[in-house]
Structure formats: C-alpha cells, structure tokens
Scaffold this motif. Structure first.
Motif, PDB file in Angstrom:
ATOM      1  N   ILE A   1      21.233  56.161  23.587  1.00 50.10           N
ATOM      2  CA  ILE A   1      21.821  54.707  23.926  1.00 50.10           C
ATOM      3  C   ILE A   1      21.125  54.453  25.441  1.00 50.10           C
ATOM      4  N   PHE A   2      20.747  55.108  26.620  1.00 47.80           N
ATOM      5  CA  PHE A   2      20.600  54.870  28.361  1.00 47.80           C
ATOM      6  C   PHE A   2      19.357  54.836  27.846  1.00 47.80           C
ATOM      7  N   LYS A   3      18.437  55.234  27.281  1.00 47.52           N
ATOM      8  CA  LYS A   3      17.055  55.395  27.526  1.00 47.52           C
ATOM      9  C   LYS A   3      16.500  53.342  27.216  1.00 47.52           C
ATOM     10  N   LYS A   4      17.534  52.997  25.589  1.00 49.05           N
ATOM     11  CA  LYS A   4      18.312  51.115  25.737  1.00 49.05           C
ATOM     12  C   LYS A   4      18.638  50.159  26.770  1.00 49.05           C
ATOM     13  N   LEU A   5      19.767  51.089  27.139  1.00 46.10           N
ATOM     14  CA  LEU A   5      20.127  50.296  27.981  1.00 46.10           C
ATOM     15  C   LEU A   5      19.247  50.038  29.101  1.00 46.10           C
ATOM     16  N   SER A   6      18.505  50.587  29.727  1.00 40.85           N
ATOM     17  CA  SER A   6      17.782  51.334  30.954  1.00 40.85           C
ATOM     18  C   SER A   6      16.695  50.070  30.956  1.00 40.85           C
ATOM     19  N   GLU A   7      16.223  49.930  29.506  1.00 45.87           N
ATOM     20  CA  GLU A   7      15.021  48.862  28.947  1.00 45.87           C
ATOM     21  C   GLU A   7      15.396  47.858  28.528  1.00 45.87           C
ATOM     22  N   GLY A   8      16.773  47.736  28.944  1.00 45.11           N
ATOM     23  CA  GLY A   8      17.244  45.849  28.703  1.00 45.11           C
ATOM     24  C   GLY A   8      17.411  45.793  27.312  1.00 45.11           C
ATOM     25  N   ARG A   9      17.355  46.839  26.416  1.00 47.73           N
ATOM     26  CA  ARG A   9      17.346  46.054  24.832  1.00 47.73           C
ATOM     27  C   ARG A   9      18.560  46.352  24.487  1.00 47.73           C
ATOM     28  N   TYR A  10      19.597  46.786  24.609  1.00 46.53           N
ATOM     29  CA  TYR A  10      20.931  46.557  24.642  1.00 46.53           C
ATOM     30  C   TYR A  10      21.366  45.055  24.789  1.00 46.53           C
ATOM     31  N   GLY A  11      21.673  44.164  23.476  1.00 44.30           N
ATOM     32  CA  GLY A  11      22.325  42.363  24.564  1.00 44.30           C
ATOM     33  C   GLY A  11      23.805  43.281  24.271  1.00 44.30           C
ATOM     34  N   LYS A  12      24.439  43.970  24.165  1.00 46.85           N
ATOM     35  CA  LYS A  12      25.522  44.119  23.874  1.00 46.85           C
ATOM     36  C   LYS A  12      26.265  45.158  24.944  1.00 46.85           C
ATOM     37  N   LYS A  13      27.693  45.016  25.411  1.00 46.75           N
ATOM     38  CA  LYS A  13      28.264  45.951  25.585  1.00 46.75           C
ATOM     39  C   LYS A  13      28.525  47.419  24.837  1.00 46.75           C
ATOM     40  N   VAL A  14      28.479  48.358  25.850  1.00 50.90           N
ATOM     41  CA  VAL A  14      28.776  49.775  24.751  1.00 50.90           C
ATOM     42  C   VAL A  14      29.972  50.471  25.532  1.00 50.90           C
ATOM     43  N   LEU A  15      30.912  50.273  24.313  1.00 50.54           N
ATOM     44  CA  LEU A  15      32.065  51.357  24.824  1.00 50.54           C
ATOM     45  C   LEU A  15      32.600  52.589  24.378  1.00 50.54           C
ATOM     46  N   LEU A  16      32.057  53.547  24.756  1.00 47.61           N
ATOM     47  CA  LEU A  16      32.573  55.433  24.563  1.00 47.61           C
ATOM     48  C   LEU A  16      33.876  55.688  24.175  1.00 47.61           C
ATOM     49  N   ARG A  17      33.949  56.376  22.859  1.00 41.27           N
ATOM     50  CA  ARG A  17      35.108  56.783  22.480  1.00 41.27           C
ATOM     51  C   ARG A  17      34.479  58.052  22.600  1.00 41.27           C
ATOM     52  N   VAL A  18      34.683  59.036  23.039  1.00 40.50           N
ATOM     53  CA  VAL A  18      35.062  60.775  23.205  1.00 40.50           C
ATOM     54  C   VAL A  18      36.326  61.405  22.104  1.00 40.50           C
ATOM     55  N   ASP A  19      35.732  61.276  20.992  1.00 40.60           N
ATOM     56  CA  ASP A  19      37.238  62.627  20.195  1.00 40.60           C
ATOM     57  C   ASP A  19      37.370  63.842  20.793  1.00 40.60           C
TER      58      ASP A  19
END
Lengths: 396, 396
Positions: free
Chosen positions: A378-396
């Motif tokens: 996920i962070f790889k994609k985020l750093s490349e700016g390939r995520y148009g959406k905000k990511v919300l993390l849910r840790v079970d």
C-alpha cells in the motif's frame, strides 16, 4: 515522554509474564497488533507488523484503554516514517520487551490520526470518559496503527454527537476538516459573499474548504492541475460547492484577470490557501487583493514559496503557515470541543462529506509477515501517488 | 486630487497675470523653482527645472504657504519618476499655465519627503500651525523638490521640538527613522535583551534600526555585502550600536549557526528585517526562531522573496511587508505626532544620527537649464549606485 506514558501502568505488570505470553502467542488468543518501524526510511521497506500481549484490563489512573476502529494513513505519515517531518514520534519498548517483533528493540508505532472506542477507564480521568465512547487521538504522533492500547485520557478527545457519525466520518475528523475550518476563520474575518482562492483544491483539505465555504456562503476559486478527466473533476468539485474551478494553465491565461474581476464584481480576494508552493502559488498570490492573507499548509510541489516583495510592501500581503497539530497544542480543550461540535454539525447535516476512501483491513487470520507485506505494498502505491483515495486502516 | 489642491486658491488669481509674470521673469525677482518631469522615464533624461511665479501671499482657507528648506532624494523617488512605483503623483498644471516650463503642459513635481517652513497660514487651518513652524510633508508624492508652494494644512505635520533639531535631521525624519521604529515595534513585542536580525544593515533604515534597537537594549545581528572596506563598515556599524555584523558569506558558513547560538544564548530570534530579497533573505530566514516575523521593506536584489514552506507551517513564520506611506495613511495625527516625539527624542539625545549626506543646492544664480543639468548628473550617479551618501536638495 511517549514510552513512559504508553502502558504506563501495564509494563510492570506484564514483564514477569514473558513465558505466559509466549504461551499465549502460540495458542493465538487476543494478541494486539501494530504497524511499527525500528528505523526511519521508506515506509515500503521499514514497516513491519508485530503482535503484542493484551493490554491489562484495569488501566492505570488518569488513563484509558482503547480499541482502534479506523486509523487514516495521511500523506504526512510517510514523511514521519521517512524521518523528515518536524513532529517526531518517540520509540517505545512497550511492545518489544515481551520479546515480540523487531528483535526486542524499541520501535516507533505508526500513525497520528485515529478513531477508537473506550474499553476501560482508569481512576481519576478528568474528561469524564465512559466505556463505549468514541474518541479521537489528539496527542501528536501517539501511534494509531494498532488494534488497542492504553493512553492518557488527556491525549484523546471524545467525539461529540458520535451517534450522528459513521466510522469513516469520525476517523477523518481530526486533521483535514479542522485544517480547512481554521484556515477559513483564523486569518481573515470573511463575510457572506466574500471570495477565497485556493490551490490543490481537490486535496482532502481542499474539498473540505470548498464545502465549509459553501455552507457559510463564501465563494471559492479553486485551482487544480490539468489532467485527462479534468471536466469530471471540475464537475465533482462544483457539486461539492466550488464557485469556480480553474486549472493552473487557465489561471495563467491573460483573459483570466478580467474574468475573475467579473466573477467577484471587483471585490478583493482577501484569503489564499496554498498546499502546493512554487510558481503555481506565485501566480495565485498575484490575484489576491489589498491586505490579503496567504496561508500555506502544504508544499506538494516541493518548491519553496516565491513571492514578489512588492506584494508584501505595497499590497500589504501577509503570509502565514497553518499546522493543525500546533493548533491542538496551543488551544484549550474547550476550543477543541467547540470546533468538533461545529464540524460534526456540518457532517451530520450533509454539508461536509468524507473524501473518497477505502478501508484496509489487517485481518486476524493474517500472520504478522503477511500483514506487513500488505502494508508495505500500500505504501509503495501511496508514495508513487497511485492512490486517488484515502486509506483507512483497520487492525483486527 | 493633487492638481486641484496645489495652489487651490492661487491658480485663479494668477492666470490673468501672464504678461505681468513674463515681465517679472525677465527682471528676475523672486520666482519659485521646481524640479519637474512631463513623462515617466530615466530621471537623468526626463527631469527638468522650471521657474514659476511667486505663491500669492494669502493662502486659501485650510491651506498654508511653505518654503522648502531641504528635500531628500530617496531611492524610491527614482522608481516614482520611472513610473514603476505603486504610489503615483498626479500631474499639475499649476506651474505651467503660466507659460513657464515643459512647453505649457501639465507636469509632475519631483520629491516625496521634505522639510519646509510655514510662511503664511490660511483661515480655518485645523492644526494650529504658525508662521515660522517647521513642517514635514506627510501627503504621499505631493512634490517637494521646489522652493515654495501652497499646501493643505492636513498634508503636513509640524516638526515637534524643532528647536532641538538641525535642518538635515528634520528633513530626513519622515521616512527612514519611522520605518525602522515601526518595524521594531509593530510586529513583535520585543523585550530588553531580545534579538533582531536584518539584512541591508548599512542602508539608511538599517542604520536607524541599529541605533533605535541599541537605545532600547535590543540586540541586532546585521548582515551586509562583503566589500573592500568591510572592516571599516563593520567598525562603523558597531560604533552605531550593532551587536554583531556579518557578511552574507560569513552567514553562509557552517560554523555560524553555532556562533549565533552562543551569542543569543539559544534565545530564538523573533524578528527579521529585509530590504534585499532573494537568496540572502532565504538564508537569513533560516536563522529565525519559532513564531518569528519577517518584515520586508525593500527588494534591493530585485529578486523575489523565496522561503521554504516548512518555515511557515512548522516554525509558524509570518511574513509581512512594511510601507511607511501606508502607515501614515492609516494612522491618526496623534499616532503620527507621538511617533515623531519619540524619534526627535532619540535624535536630540544623540541616540539616532542622520546618515551620511550632502546638500545639493540649486542656486538662484543658475539658469533653469544649468540647474536641470546639475540635477540630471546627480541622478545618473545615483542610478549607477555611485553615491554612498544621501542627497538633500535645497532649491533657492
């Protein structure tokens, strides 16, 4: 100190239980999990996921136990992990003294923003929190990408009118909407019909600016980069309440000055909001009127702010920065609660919507290593700016 | 409107007297003289000197007649004549309707700052001016490079405690000392022992900053360009009260940060004053502490202000401009008088000295053309930066 506060009371009670815990971990009962890193660096390399023993059910005085519901991944979090953000977390050994994760060394826990639910309340907590309350973390860089923790009651704020909010709305309440609201209110006293100009208008803050301004009958001129689906983006921002949307190229066009004069009826634009920097901001600043304020809250272009001195001297421009974390530090709990009240009002009445997002769930069925590789991807994609959406993390 | 105000009452009474005046001019009795220009451009080309008939001895109501004593030539005056300064004079036909100068067309009268003596007072003037009073012109771009004129009483201010001042001290009272004083007081509440950093420290304003700060026990770090006689300049500024003087090269040296920390005892520098712009100002801004204010009053490098956005966001830097003309416009007469009182106090007690200057006299024995070529020559040298001294004009 972070490490002293986290599990302030729980560390001592847990330490002798090492064997017991190793036993627990083999039988897989109710371990907590956290996204952590031992060294600063590229998140897609340095992040790992560790399991840790359950938080003792009786919190130490003045503290509470919380279970995280959703924890956003914000752009600034990347800079924090890289170690280039001025507000730095403190390493904690609370997780690793149990011999779990990161080879027993102290680690940073990721995440700054987060929505959690109170599961236990220690004696003497001042802000009358109850089990079941939704809270948001107000202490900077406290660590939120985790399943549960103990935290000082003073480091959270109850979500006001929580029953009116969805989880995603409450989880994204702490950083972007207050940034937008405060920038619109703290620098210039705007009246109905006044004009604001902003760049990076499709950022999460930019979208909140558009909506809050629209709700308060403030007009906005919104600047965005040109792109393939520019008409669609313009339409989307207009739907949110943008008065006008221009690309930077359109702004540079000679006819634009006259066009804006017609739009504003010649009224000077007294507030500019900037998250881009560089020449796009220089151009924008030239459209500000006498005695205007330019407020910067980001620098997406990574270029410095470059402004003709004449704007400062002869048009009495004032340039400020805005940092919501600093606002929380310097304001009282009442100020904070009042602000949240207003924002929840806007959200629950449909005037302020949560930007496009997706929930990334770290499932209890995943091993630590599996979870870590999901996170790193996920962070790889985020750093490349390939995520148009905000990511919300849910840790079970 | 300037042209309507200048000689408000005198124009009508003079117009029919054309023949008389031409007669007067041939007999060379008591004509006024002014440095004027008909078109914007290089001062060394466009400036000329014209003679004009004496101002009627009875001023119209609410106005006064004044005789100029000394009128400074300031750097900004060059920009005004070039037509690139935002505060623009208005052409007047008051001189030229007499058929004198500029081929009978309306002209601009040069000069913004000036010391004059009241020679006659019209009825109903509100500020109780008396014949013999020294006044300074407070109306922007009113025209001061001349021998005498009529002016509305509201466009001047009496020089307070004039008996304590020399002509040169009073003539240079209006622009530079108030700029220095206000920048030191209007943005940050400085206490004894606090630190200020400024560039262009050997400018007229810079020297006033050093002296006023020293008088108020504020420490200054003063930045100047390196030059052949740098030690001499450092010594000179230190004599004025500079706590430290550094060249921009010395500032850029890595050891300087530690050096400054030792000087200040780690106290954050909360005020920066800038008249340079460009990279010298970027470097200076990096030495400012948390919550600092950067005030720009000039851009001698002609480069824009370029500042990392992080200074604004994370160090809460605020960047302002300062323009003394605007201060006069927005403040009351009492504020103005109070300020002058303080400055005259500093000057008369020897705490604030007038920067190096020379008086350029336009003698009554010179013809208009001779006077014009003297003036043009001076401006040629001024534009080339070959004048180290301030020039004060005296028009006989």
């Amino acid at each position: 100190m972070f490490s002293a506060r986290l599990y302030a009371g729980s560390l001592r009670s847990l330490r002798p239980a090492g064997t017991f815990l190793r036993h627990l971990s083999t039988t897989k009962v109710c371990l907590g999990r956290a996204v952590v890193y031992a060294n600063n660096g590229d998140p897609s390399s340095v992040l790992s996921v560790v399991s840790y023993p359950p938080v003792p059910s009786t919190p130490p005085p003045n503290s509470i136990n919380i279970k995280f519901i959703l924890s956003p991944i914000n752009p600034a979090d990347i800079n924090v992990i890289e170690g280039v953000y001025p507000s730095k977390p403190t390493k904690t050994d609370a997780l690793t003294t149990q011999g779990l994760g990161s080879e027993g060394k102290p680690v940073f826990i990721g995440g700054n923003e987060g929505l959690a639910q109170v599961t236990a309340v220690g004696q003497g907590t001042a802000n009358s929190l109850k089990v079941g309350d939704w809270v948001i973390i107000t202490k900077q860089q406290a660590g939120t990408w985790m399943s549960e923790r103990n935290i000082l009651a003073q480091d959270v704020a109850r979500v006001p009118q929580a029953s009116k909010l969805q989880e995603d709305q409450a989880a994204t309440l702490t950083v972007n909407p207050p940034t937008a609201y405060n920038m619109l209110h703290d620098f210039v006293r705007l009246k109905e019909g006044d004009w604001v100009i902003q760049n990076g208008a499709n950022s999460a803050v930019g979208q909140a600016v558009i909506q809050i301004a629209a709700a308060e009958k403030i007009n906005t001129i919104n600047l965005v980069r040109s792109r393939d689906n520019i008409d669609q983006l313009k339409e989307q921002l207009t739907q949110l309440g943008a008065t006008h949307v221009l690309t930077y190229d359109e702004l540079a066009d000679k006819s634009t000055r006259d066009k804006i004069k017609v739009w504003t009826g010649g009224k000077p634009i007294r507030l500019g909001l900037n998250c881009v920097g560089g020449k796009e901001t220089t151009s924008m600043a030239r459209f500000l009127g006498q005695d205007a304020h330019l407020v910067s809250y980001g620098a997406m272009s990574k270029q410095p702010l470059s402004l003709p001195t004449s704007l400062f001297i002869f048009k009495n421009l004032t340039a400020h920065g805005f940092w919501q974390s600093q606002w929380y530090k310097t304001k009282s709990a009442e100020d904070r609660d009042k602000l949240m009240e207003v924002l929840v009002g806007y959200i629950s009445s449909g005037k302020l919507s949560t930007p496009d997002h997706e929930v990334l769930q770290i499932k209890s069925s995943q091993s630590d290593d599996e979870a870590a590789s999901t996170i790193r991807e996920i962070f790889k994609k985020l750093s490349e700016g390939r995520y148009g959406k905000k990511v919300l993390l849910r840790v079970d």
